[in-house]
Write a protein that holds these residues in place. Sequence first.
Motif, PDB file in Angstrom:
ATOM      1  N   ARG A 117       4.151  -1.373 -10.693  1.00 39.96           N
ATOM      2  CA  ARG A 117       4.459  -1.924  -9.375  1.00 39.96           C
ATOM      3  C   ARG A 117       3.852  -1.018  -8.312  1.00 39.96           C
ATOM      4  NH1 ARG A 117      10.397  -4.515  -8.131  1.00 39.96           N
ATOM      5  NH2 ARG A 117       9.934  -5.314  -6.046  1.00 39.96           N
ATOM      6  N   PHE A 118       3.207  -1.612  -7.344  1.00 41.21           N
ATOM      7  CA  PHE A 118       2.634  -0.828  -6.248  1.00 41.21           C
ATOM      8  C   PHE A 118       3.741  -0.250  -5.371  1.00 41.21           C
ATOM      9  CE2 PHE A 118      -1.169  -3.323  -7.252  1.00 41.21           C
ATOM     10  CZ  PHE A 118      -2.159  -2.350  -7.152  1.00 41.21           C
ATOM     11  N   VAL A 119       3.501   0.959  -4.857  1.00 42.49           N
ATOM     12  CA  VAL A 119       4.404   1.532  -3.871  1.00 42.49           C
ATOM     13  C   VAL A 119       4.185   0.772  -2.562  1.00 42.49           C
ATOM     14  CG1 VAL A 119       5.172   3.640  -2.722  1.00 42.49           C
ATOM     15  CG2 VAL A 119       4.139   3.771  -5.009  1.00 42.49           C
ATOM     16  N   ASP A 120       5.286   0.332  -1.969  1.00 41.97           N
ATOM     17  CA  ASP A 120       5.218  -0.494  -0.752  1.00 41.97           C
ATOM     18  C   ASP A 120       5.123   0.433   0.464  1.00 41.97           C
ATOM     19  OD1 ASP A 120       5.348  -2.481   1.128  1.00 41.97           O
ATOM     20  OD2 ASP A 120       7.474  -2.936   0.786  1.00 41.97           O
ATOM     21  N   THR A 121       3.929   0.892   0.735  1.00 42.11           N
ATOM     22  CA  THR A 121       3.713   1.855   1.823  1.00 42.11           C
ATOM     23  C   THR A 121       3.272   1.134   3.099  1.00 42.11           C
ATOM     24  OG1 THR A 121       1.391   2.089   1.213  1.00 42.11           O
ATOM     25  CG2 THR A 121       2.931   3.626   0.180  1.00 42.11           C
ATOM     26  N   PRO A 122       3.480   1.755   4.274  1.00 45.27           N
ATOM     27  CA  PRO A 122       2.905   1.199   5.508  1.00 45.27           C
ATOM     28  C   PRO A 122       1.397   1.024   5.405  1.00 45.27           C
ATOM     29  CG  PRO A 122       4.526   2.878   6.036  1.00 45.27           C
ATOM     30  CD  PRO A 122       4.333   2.924   4.539  1.00 45.27           C
ATOM     31  N   LYS A 123       0.741   1.947   4.714  1.00 45.77           N
ATOM     32  CA  LYS A 123      -0.716   1.840   4.531  1.00 45.77           C
ATOM     33  C   LYS A 123      -1.086   0.557   3.785  1.00 45.77           C
ATOM     34  CE  LYS A 123      -4.337   3.857   1.579  1.00 45.77           C
ATOM     35  NZ  LYS A 123      -5.480   3.305   2.287  1.00 45.77           N
ATOM     36  N   ARG A 124      -0.409   0.307   2.692  1.00 41.50           N
ATOM     37  CA  ARG A 124      -0.727  -0.898   1.907  1.00 41.50           C
ATOM     38  C   ARG A 124      -0.453  -2.159   2.725  1.00 41.50           C
ATOM     39  NH1 ARG A 124      -1.670  -3.031  -3.135  1.00 41.50           N
ATOM     40  NH2 ARG A 124      -0.334  -4.752  -3.813  1.00 41.50           N
TER      41      ARG A 124
END
Length: 491
Positions: free
Chosen positions: A112-119
């Motif tokens: 699972r992708f980390v839900d970052t502001p960048k993403r």
Amino acid sequence: MTSPFQPSRRRLMAGAAGLAGLALTPELAAAEAGMAMAADWKIAFADLDADLAPRAMQRLRGKAPEGLAGTLYRNGGAKFRRPKGRATHWFDGDGLIRAFRIGDGQASLAARFVDTPKRRADRAADAVISGGFGTEAGPGAHIASPDDVNAANISIIRRGDTLWALWEAGSPFAIDPATLETKGLVTLRDDLAHAPFLAHPRFEPDGRIWSLGQVGDKAVVWQVAADGALLAATPITLPMASYIHDFTLTDRHLVIVLQPWVYEGRSVVPLTSLKWRPELGTQVLILDKQDLSVRRMVELPTFFAFHMTSASESAAGDIRFGICASPEPDFVIRSAVDVMSGTYTPASQPKLALVTLPLRGPARIETTHVTAEFPRTDGRNPGLNRFTLHATAQARARPLFQGVGVYDWTTNKDAVFDFGPDHLVEEMVFTPRPGSSEAFDGWIIGPTINLRAARTELHVFDARHVSDGPIVSWAADVAVPAGLHGMFWRA
Ligand SMILES: [Fe+2]
């Protein structure tokens, strides 16, 4: 070295030799074409477009050892390209948490992708606009703090009942260990919100960790309890504004290697601010854990390193540790850029080396002939452990490694298992056999990418007999891009 991963290829070649002079059948032509075509390493740097729902892995060979149960969590960038723009450095992909779960003799994989502001910002722009370690920010980027650039893509640790996905120039992201859902940024102290936190914290036997947060020649020394509570955050000034990725500690001291790759200028893209100044040599800053204002400096010749081992300190105060040293940072400056556009530029190979810092007299670095990266140790015992686990056997004509090694510092021998050119080996970790306190009695666990089959595999070795090959291997139905660092959490 005999590899169980290559018999079909050997049989094929023997068969082809035996057929010399005969008509070229379609089958033989296809076989020869297959032999001539190198397996495509680019899948290790490809994009994963979505999270991976949990899926069973297929057992390829062997049997899972009794008592092995838990989850190998790993982190690493896995999304680099978007229709209107891409990351230009391997270190700038969106962090993807992989969970390889082992139990009841079976294995499964979820990611699972980390839900970052960048993403979120990059997805909205349909381009990689947020920039990163080696990628320029693009039009429309809103960067108010380092955490707007934070890809959360280097390593993963556990604090209390939460995982922390770590970058190195911003804050940890809290991750649910069961669902891999992102819970949000970790703010250890309000006035230190968004401060950097290295991806390679060092562990005390009681589970406390030390980490550094560095901006140029200023740093904060973090101390965090096993449950994630902040114990201390102490500002220090570094004598040289070096790139710091890792550090080490003894029972009495923090040991910070300051290589001559130094921040000059003020670019928001660290890679463009870093200048290689070999004439400066390497300095090592040694801080007293009880009083971080008590320090001494020693000097070493110039080298570049990402990673080092735990360190020992004798009663007389002599410090020793292992380090994976290269002559210069050419891999990170060139190769890790070129792989993003599908080309491979060979770089100097990191070699395992022993650093000795006597309390008095000159410090020294003694380099072995062993190619080594991603060093790991038993982890239960402080000090320079007898055995260092590492990736090895740098493949020709493609990046990264194809073997796993265990270096014995008492014999200076390296036990190696080479998967062959079809596999790209990622970092592997050690986990002890339950009930055993004997050093390095347990298992080595880690993935490879089978480039020819285009799938990620998971392997388990008996740690004392790595040369014998995996005791069990499983295959996923998908190739996950190459990751960086992980940890095994026992069930
Ligand atoms: Fe690292």
